[in-house]
Design a protein around this motif. Structure first.
Motif, short mmCIF file in Angstrom:
data_model
loop_
_atom_site.label_atom_id
_atom_site.label_comp_id
_atom_site.label_asym_id
_atom_site.label_seq_id
_atom_site.Cartn_x
_atom_site.Cartn_y
_atom_site.Cartn_z
N ASP A 1 -1.99 -16.52 -20.71
CA ASP A 1 -2.98 -16.07 -21.38
C ASP A 1 -3.50 -14.84 -19.83
OD1 ASP A 1 -4.68 -17.59 -20.06
OD2 ASP A 1 -5.01 -18.90 -21.51
N MET A 2 -4.70 -14.18 -19.42
CA MET A 2 -5.07 -12.95 -19.37
C MET A 2 -5.86 -13.66 -17.49
SD MET A 2 -4.04 -10.09 -19.40
CE MET A 2 -4.76 -9.71 -18.44
N GLY A 3 -5.75 -15.34 -17.95
CA GLY A 3 -6.72 -16.33 -16.73
C GLY A 3 -5.25 -16.88 -16.32
N HIS A 4 -4.77 -17.06 -16.58
CA HIS A 4 -3.06 -17.71 -15.73
C HIS A 4 -2.87 -16.24 -15.25
CE1 HIS A 4 1.14 -19.42 -16.31
NE2 HIS A 4 1.02 -19.71 -15.56
N TRP A 5 -2.66 -15.81 -16.19
CA TRP A 5 -1.89 -13.58 -15.37
C TRP A 5 -2.61 -13.70 -14.02
CZ3 TRP A 5 1.50 -10.85 -13.59
CH2 TRP A 5 0.74 -9.45 -13.13
N THR A 6 -3.96 -13.98 -14.41
CA THR A 6 -4.92 -13.52 -13.25
C THR A 6 -4.66 -14.03 -12.00
OG1 THR A 6 -6.15 -12.54 -14.56
CG2 THR A 6 -7.38 -13.08 -12.21
N GLU A 7 -4.48 -15.50 -12.16
CA GLU A 7 -4.29 -16.94 -10.80
C GLU A 7 -2.77 -16.46 -10.74
OE1 GLU A 7 -2.65 -21.55 -11.89
OE2 GLU A 7 -4.73 -20.87 -12.98
N GLN B 1 0.70 -16.03 -6.06
CA GLN B 1 1.91 -15.84 -5.68
C GLN B 1 2.18 -14.64 -5.59
OE1 GLN B 1 3.74 -18.92 -8.34
NE2 GLN B 1 2.25 -19.12 -9.46
N ILE B 2 2.07 -13.49 -6.89
CA ILE B 2 2.70 -12.68 -6.23
C ILE B 2 2.23 -12.01 -5.14
CG2 ILE B 2 3.22 -10.22 -7.90
CD1 ILE B 2 4.36 -12.76 -9.25
N LEU B 3 -0.21 -11.80 -5.20
CA LEU B 3 0.79 -10.75 -4.33
C LEU B 3 0.48 -11.30 -2.96
CD1 LEU B 3 -2.88 -9.78 -5.52
CD2 LEU B 3 -0.99 -8.49 -5.08
N ALA B 4 1.44 -12.68 -2.95
CA ALA B 4 1.53 -13.47 -1.52
C ALA B 4 2.55 -13.80 -1.27
CB ALA B 4 1.47 -15.35 -1.57
#
Length: 151
Positions: free
Chosen positions: A113-119, A124-127
């Motif tokens: 969901d969008m909450g999981h996407w944000t997490e 992980q992605i921005l790291a």
């Protein structure tokens, strides 16, 4: 290299990869022995690389797919390798593709969901290393998605 029988066989195989050899042979209009030999020949030639299950991630509770396009900071010669190695470790990344041009790498990422996407995005992605620029494209609908070929 391929004749009409090979193409017919592969069309039926693509349509239903789980078919037993006898059923595939029947649909292709050839004997089971001929079907088996042709499949072996096509596999040995690298035309058929294997058969796999296609799992619908939506059926497993994932509702969000995002395509991320990255431009990497290529001042480090290891940028591509390090970025890709780190991206492979993110379980929600379902595809990694590299390109020539302005975009260097594309990741397809799924989330529940969008909450999981944000997490996933923030933690992980921005790291991921060597990101110079990132663009996110949220999937709205899939119009055509086929693994079939014009055989």
């Amino acid at each position: 290299m391929l004749d009409d029988t090979d193409r017919r066989l592969m069309r039926h195989l693509l349509a239903d990869p789980g078919l037993a050899t006898a059923a595939l042979a029947e649909r292709a209009g050839i004997t089971t022995a001929t079907c088996w030999r042709r499949l072996e020949r096509l596999t040995a030639a690298g035309v058929i690389r294997g058969q796999h299950a296609v799992i619908d991630w939506r059926a497993l509770g994932y509702a969000v797919e995002v395509s991320l396009r990255f431009t990497l900071d290529k001042t480090d010669p290891r940028a591509f390798d390090e970025f890709i190695a780190a991206a492979r470790l993110v379980p929600e990344v379902i595809a990694i593709e590299t390109f020539l041009g302005r975009v260097d790498v594309r990741l397809n990422v799924i989330a529940r969901d969008m909450g999981h996407w944000t997490e996933v995005y923030r933690q992980q992605i921005l790291a991921l290393p060597h990101i110079a620029e990132v663009e996110a494209l949220m999937l709205v609908s899939t119009i055509k998605n086929t693994e079939g070929l014009p055989l």
